[in-house]
Design an enzyme around this catalytic site. Structure first.
Site, short mmCIF file in Angstrom:
data_model
loop_
_atom_site.label_atom_id
_atom_site.label_comp_id
_atom_site.label_asym_id
_atom_site.label_seq_id
_atom_site.Cartn_x
_atom_site.Cartn_y
_atom_site.Cartn_z
CD GLU A 82 -2.49 1.75 0.31
OE1 GLU A 82 -3.28 0.96 -0.23
OE2 GLU A 82 -2.34 2.93 -0.09
CB ILE A 100 -24.88 2.21 1.02
CG1 ILE A 100 -25.27 3.60 1.53
CG2 ILE A 100 -26.13 1.35 0.77
CD1 ILE A 100 -26.06 4.43 0.52
CG HIS A 142 -25.55 -0.11 -2.85
ND1 HIS A 142 -26.50 0.89 -2.75
CD2 HIS A 142 -24.36 0.52 -2.96
CE1 HIS A 142 -25.90 2.07 -2.81
NE2 HIS A 142 -24.60 1.88 -2.93
CE LYS A 164 -26.06 2.36 -6.65
NZ LYS A 164 -24.61 2.54 -6.91
NE ARG A 212 -20.03 7.80 -7.31
CZ ARG A 212 -20.25 9.09 -7.11
NH1 ARG A 212 -19.45 10.00 -7.63
NH2 ARG A 212 -21.25 9.50 -6.37
CB ILE A 214 -13.39 -1.60 -7.81
CG1 ILE A 214 -12.58 -2.73 -8.44
CG2 ILE A 214 -14.35 -2.15 -6.75
CD1 ILE A 214 -13.39 -3.81 -9.18
CB CYS A 274 -17.72 15.57 20.37
SG CYS A 274 -17.19 17.26 20.61
CB CYS A 330 -15.45 20.22 19.16
SG CYS A 330 -14.10 19.16 19.68
CB CYS A 348 -9.66 15.17 21.90
SG CYS A 348 -10.27 14.92 20.22
C1 LIG Z 1 -18.61 9.18 -3.18
C2 LIG Z 1 -18.59 7.70 -3.24
C3 LIG Z 1 -19.61 6.96 -2.65
C4 LIG Z 1 -19.62 5.57 -2.72
N1 LIG Z 1 -20.60 4.89 -2.06
C5 LIG Z 1 -20.57 3.53 -2.06
C6 LIG Z 1 -21.56 2.81 -1.31
O1 LIG Z 1 -22.38 3.39 -0.61
N2 LIG Z 1 -21.56 1.45 -1.40
C7 LIG Z 1 -20.65 0.78 -2.14
O2 LIG Z 1 -20.73 -0.44 -2.19
N3 LIG Z 1 -19.67 1.44 -2.82
C8 LIG Z 1 -19.62 2.80 -2.78
N4 LIG Z 1 -18.63 3.49 -3.45
C9 LIG Z 1 -17.61 2.72 -4.16
C10 LIG Z 1 -16.52 2.18 -3.24
O3 LIG Z 1 -16.07 3.18 -2.35
C11 LIG Z 1 -15.35 1.70 -4.07
O4 LIG Z 1 -15.84 0.83 -5.04
C12 LIG Z 1 -14.30 0.95 -3.25
O5 LIG Z 1 -13.93 1.68 -2.12
C13 LIG Z 1 -13.08 0.68 -4.10
O6 LIG Z 1 -12.12 0.06 -3.31
P1 LIG Z 1 -10.70 -0.30 -3.89
O7 LIG Z 1 -10.02 -1.09 -2.84
O8 LIG Z 1 -10.86 -0.91 -5.22
O9 LIG Z 1 -10.01 1.10 -4.10
P2 LIG Z 1 -9.18 1.98 -3.06
O10 LIG Z 1 -9.86 2.04 -1.75
O11 LIG Z 1 -8.84 3.26 -3.70
O12 LIG Z 1 -7.87 1.12 -2.83
C14 LIG Z 1 -6.81 1.14 -3.74
C15 LIG Z 1 -5.54 1.30 -2.94
O13 LIG Z 1 -4.43 1.17 -3.79
C16 LIG Z 1 -3.42 2.04 -3.36
N5 LIG Z 1 -2.51 2.25 -4.47
C17 LIG Z 1 -2.72 2.89 -5.64
N6 LIG Z 1 -1.62 2.86 -6.40
C18 LIG Z 1 -0.70 2.16 -5.73
C19 LIG Z 1 0.64 1.80 -6.01
N7 LIG Z 1 1.24 2.13 -7.15
N8 LIG Z 1 1.32 1.07 -5.08
C20 LIG Z 1 0.72 0.72 -3.91
N9 LIG Z 1 -0.54 1.04 -3.61
C21 LIG Z 1 -1.24 1.75 -4.52
C22 LIG Z 1 -4.20 3.27 -2.98
O14 LIG Z 1 -3.46 4.12 -2.12
C23 LIG Z 1 -5.43 2.67 -2.32
O15 LIG Z 1 -5.30 2.56 -0.93
C24 LIG Z 1 -18.59 4.89 -3.40
C25 LIG Z 1 -17.56 5.62 -3.99
C26 LIG Z 1 -17.53 7.01 -3.89
C27 LIG Z 1 -16.40 7.76 -4.46
#
Ligand SMILES: Cc1cc2nc3c(=O)[nH]c(=O)nc-3n(C[C@H](O)[C@H](O)[C@H](O)COP(=O)(O)OP(=O)(O)OC[C@H]3O[C@@H](n4cnc5c(N)ncnc54)[C@H](O)[C@@H]3O)c2cc1C
Ligand SMILES: Cc1cc2nc3c(=O)[nH]c(=O)nc-3n(C[C@H](O)[C@H](O)[C@H](O)COP(=O)(O)OP(=O)(O)OC[C@H]3O[C@@H](n4cnc5c(N)ncnc54)[C@H](O)[C@@H]3O)c2cc1C
Lengths: 490, 325
Positions: free
Chosen positions: A43, A59, A61, A264, A325, A349, A416, A449, A454
């Site tokens: 990471e 959420i 879903h 949505k 996203r 994703i 809080c 706050c 804290c």
């Molecule tokens: C506003 C918003 C609302 C959403 N609401 C929902 C919801 O209600 N329900 C739902 O199911 N989904 C929701 N989603 C979608 C969901 O948040 C994502 O699909 C999900 O978090 C993606 O996870 P991930 O692990 O693929 O990506 P990330 O969490 O981004 O993980 C990828 C990781 O890779 C690391 N990384 C990148 N490049 C490198 C590299 N070169 N070397 C090492 N590490 C690296 C990054 O630092 C990061 O930590 C929402 C998204 C957004 C933006």
């Protein structure tokens, strides 16, 4: 020469390396940790969950509003089931609050019927169209123009970052190696032997048989490192606004309007910490680091939320953030790259990625197995994890028992949100290294706050636990230090 | 369960004055609960002079002002002080639960005075668009960091809001060698005392931008700059007036809000906008026998007035205990 050889760093070798410790990478790591494998999770940020997985709606879903043939739809419905098992095993707080998709016009009820039919095709159960009398009884703060809604009972809520932390912690307990502040900077393909990739991160090299790209917003960049360039991540920004906990009971369900083609819509969200939330917006942005909130975003979110619940006010807002996203076209991209044997892309994703993560993990492990990874189950796999204690989740009578066992539960740091010194120390022991990491794990600084009272106390506890100087303490990793200089008196 | 005539919540200047006045009016059995490890409340971090001109006809620092009351409180046999005692629950019939290291205590009071002070309004309440990097502090937090810990937050600061805490902190940071680039105030006038504008800004050449607001905060990990714009009478941005100030620190000094979550929990009426108790008279609440004083009752400019009014709250509680009104 012998001498030089001695000095050469030994290269660590793994069966699988996962790039990215968001919810996707964490879920895959935990799934792989069930088998006798050497697994490394890399990471780039100072802690897991600092990417997309920290800033979303939280959420789980049900799966509605996805095309029945889509990967998103199938994995969402499957994930919604799996998350219940996982949260029970890991002690993560999941609540099935149910969802309402509301309409303002009788003519739109037909649209609800269509969503219901599509949902049923995906296997979503017990959906029901409800009318005004039902709504007045069970969701009394809804605006009076709302005529009907589709009630989807299986939708729920979870703390997204705590899910990631708990998945990672459990994976590490089962032998996965986690390295934070390790950005994958280059990948070299090896030929001949069983190790097919050499990954470079934080100045070290790691070899692996299989390489899984779960890099969220940077998945296209990581994929390009092995020459697969047929997709591009287009970040789509979502601004979210949190309301004061005093408004906790403003809504009993997740409240959705009818979806638009790209999102949505603006929702009224219950969160697992109690604060309601409104949002998100959905706007494409070319910039992967554009996490700014805007005046327009705020106005759009307020208008959208107030249309469904007019009693929500601007003054109720206590915090806000934006998330991106990681969209790559319409659907998830989850595939073994045949041109690069051993390389699996888990990209694009976007929502509902949080929900789908456990199902994505099962699918990815299946893909790896299908491509030659031998899966031998571990006999001593620890499926459960001791639940983290949060005073804000338990009744005072339980708090009394805890304090009798450990007095520092009675030493309140964050007033809080009622977080004790014990919980802060525990969070650090479980891996928190930054102020945000402590906030996400414990809620300290997350209340009304915003750490006004804290912050200094938490910084002192970090110094005690980690032996850091105050100048080394950061909000969320290098570059985000809080203090420039300590004037040491005397 | 422990039983008390009077429980005072909060050991700042308001709570101490109320407890002392109640004791002087004949209440024999007073418990003063303070969350922190010292009495004195927010005064402990106000190390500048300017306190006590009315009360003592001399100029004291915050801690010196507090200390005069701490001495009296510890000398008064009818007042028992419990430090590191954080009240988490209050009911309408005056049952109080509080946590301290090692115990969860419960006490039944006949009368309660809430002197829980204020918290600061935050960036989120204005709200300022932009990113959320490190380097943004409520002014009171910065005051605590610098004055109590010796932690200097950054090199170059911009202050949002011209309340007294912001003004005092402008001078404080300048004295600590930081460059204070501007104080930005959306109103046409400073919200702080005229003497503070003169002594804290003018004397240090710090510009005050009236009728201006911060339109954005920028910076990925740490604050890099703020975008400032002029506003019209309706506080709307005037087009074409934007300019940037580079800085690594932003202090937010946009006012205080009474902390009345306990009162609300007990079921008393609290104004949703100002968070102050709704009652016919200062120091009273909508629950009989429950009082609020100091910054919890309304936001005061001067601690001298806090002391004066809080003494009345102590007398009111004594009268209620004697006569039931
Ligand atoms: C506003 C918003 C609302 C959403 N609401 C929902 C919801 O209600 N329900 C739902 O199911 N989904 C929701 N989603 C979608 C969901 O948040 C994502 O699909 C999900 O978090 C993606 O996870 P991930 O692990 O693929 O990506 P990330 O969490 O981004 O993980 C990828 C990781 O890779 C690391 N990384 C990148 N490049 C490198 C590299 N070169 N070397 C090492 N590490 C690296 C990054 O630092 C990061 O930590 C929402 C998204 C957004 C933006
Ligand atoms: C950050 C800040 C800086 C200030 N700086 C200045 C200044 O420079 N000059 C000036 O003239 N005025 C200043 N003021 C105004 C000053 O606060 C008042 O003049 C005065 O201190 C208010 O007294 P008080 O007792 O009402 O509140 P406080 O002094 O805030 O005392 C309240 C006390 O209640 C305790 N408490 C709160 N909740 C609980 C609970 N649940 N259980 C137990 N204890 C609790 C707190 O720990 C605190 O000790 C400042 C105010 C703030 C908030």
């Amino acid at each position: 020469m012998y001498h030089n050889y001695e000095l050469m760093p030994t290269i660590e070798r793994y069966d699988a390396i996962i790039v990215g410790a968001g919810v996707t990478g964490a879920a895959i790591a935990r799934e792989l940790s069930k088998y006798k494998l050497r697994v490394l999770l890399l990471e780039k940020e100072a802690e897991p969950a600092f990417g997309v997985s920290k800033s979303n709606s939280g959420i789980i879903h049900a799966g509605t509003q996805n095309h029945p043939d889509s990967l998103k739809g199938r994995l969402c419905v499957a994930g919604n089931k799996l998350i219940r098992e996982i949260s029970a095993e890991l002690g993560v707080h999941f609540v099935e609050v149910g969802q309402l998709i509301v309409v303002f016009d009788e003519a739109d009820v037909a649209e609800l019927d269509r969503i219901k039919r599509e949902g049923e095709e995906l296997g979503i159960k017990d959906m029901q169209i409800v009318r005004r009398d039902w709504l007045s009884l069970y969701e009394p703060n809804l605006g009076s123009e709302i005529v009907a809604a589709l009630y989807v009972p299986s939708a729920g809520i979870i703390s997204p970052y705590r899910l990631v932390y708990d998945l990672t912690e459990n994976a590490v307990k089962n032998g996965v190696v986690l390295k934070t502040s390790h950005r994958v900077a280059g990948i070299r393909r090896l030929s001949g032997g069983p190790y097919r990739f050499e990954v470079e991160a934080a100045g070290s090299k790691y070899q692996t048989r299989f390489l899984i790209n779960a890099a969220g917003l940077f998945a296209d960049k990581v994929s390009a490192m092995v020459g697969v360039t047929d997709f591009k991540i287009t970040p789509r920004k979502g601004e979210e606004y949190l309301l004061d906990k005093k408004r906790e009971h403003i809504a009993n369900h997740l409240v959705f309007p009818l979806p638009t083609p790209t999102s949505k819509g603006i929702l009224i969200i219950k969160t697992s910490d109690g604060n309601p939330m409104i949002g998100p917006t959905a706007r494409d942005t070319g910039d992967r680091s554009d996490l700014a909130t805007t005046e327009e975003g705020l106005n759009e979110v307020l208008a959208g939320a107030r249309r469904m619940m007019p009693s929500i006010e601007r003054g109720d807002i206590i915090a806000y953030f934006a998330g991106l996203r990681p969209a790559a076209g319409k659907d998830f991209i989850i595939r073994h790259e045949t041109a690069v044997p051993g390389f699996v892309n888990v990209a694009g994703i976007q929502s509902p990625g949080l929900t789908a993560a456990p199902a994505i993990a099962t699918m990815v492990v299946g893909i790896l197995h299908g491509n030659g990874l031998v899966l031998t189950p571990k006999k001593n796999f620890h499926s459960t994890r001791e639940k983290t204690t949060h005073l804000f989740e338990i009744p005072l009578s339980k708090t009394r028992e805890l304090i009798q066992k450990d007095p520092s539960y009675g030493d309140i740091v964050c007033r809080c949100e009622m977080v004790s010194a014990k919980e802060i120390r525990e969070a650090i022991r479980r891996g928190a290294r930054t102020m945000d990491g402590i906030k996400f794990r414990t809620r300290a600084q997350a209340g009304r706050c915003h750490g006004g009272f804290c912050t200094t106390r938490i910084m002192k506890i970090m110094q005690e636990e980690l032996g850091m100087t105050v100048e080394e303490i950061t909000k969320r990793g290098e570059g985000s230090e809080l203090v420039r200089e300590e004037r040491r008196h005397g | 369960m422990d039983e008390r005539e009077l429980v005072v919540v909060g050991g700042g200047p308001a709570g101490m004055a109320a407890a002392l006045a109640a004791g002087a009016a004949g209440v024999k059995d007073i418990l003063l609960l303070e969350r922190d490890q010292h009495l004195g409340g927010i005064l402990n971090q106000c190390i500048h002079p300017g306190f006590g001109l009315h009360r003592f006809k001399e100029e004291l620092t915050g801690p010196e002002y507090a200390d005069r009351f701490v001495k009296q409180v510890t000398k008064t046999p009818s007042i028992e002080v419990s430090l590191r005692s954080f009240v988490v629950k209050l009911t309408s019939n005056m049952k109080i639960s509080y946590l301290r290291p090692g115990a969860l205590e419960e006490v039944q009071a006949k009368s309660v005075i809430l002197a829980t002070g204020c918290r600061e309004r935050t960036r989120e309440m204005i709200p300022i668009p932009g990113t959320r990097p490190s380097g943004i502090y409520p002014a009171g937090l910065a005051q605590k960091m610098i004055n109590m810990e010796g932690w200097i937050p950054g090199k170059e600061a911009v202050i949002v809001g011209s309340g007294d805490i912001g003004l005092i902190m402008a001078r404080r940071m300048a004295l600590e060698g930081m460059k204070v680039k501007a104080v930005i105030e959306i109103q046409k006038q400073s919200r702080g005392l005229a003497r503070n504008v003169a002594q804290c800004l003018d004397d240090y050449g710090i510009p005050l931008y009236l009728s201006h607001k911060i339109a954005r905060i920028e910076g990925a990990d740490r604050v890099e700059k703020v975008v400032v714009a002029a506003v019209d009478d309706a506080f709307c941005e005037k087009p074409g007036t934007r300019f940037e100030l580079s800085c690594d620190t932003v202090l937010i000094s946009v006012g205080l809000i009474p902390e009345n979550e306990l009162l609300e929990m007990a079921g008393a009426q609290v104004d949703r906008k100002t968070n102050t108790p709704v009652a016919a008279e200062v120091n009273r609440t909508s629950i009989r026998g429950m009082f609020a004083c100091g910054n919890a009752c309304k936001v005061y400019d001067l601690v001298d007035s806090v002391t004066r009014d809080s003494e009345k709250a102590g007398q009111m509680a004594a009268q209620f205990l004697k006569e039931g009104k």
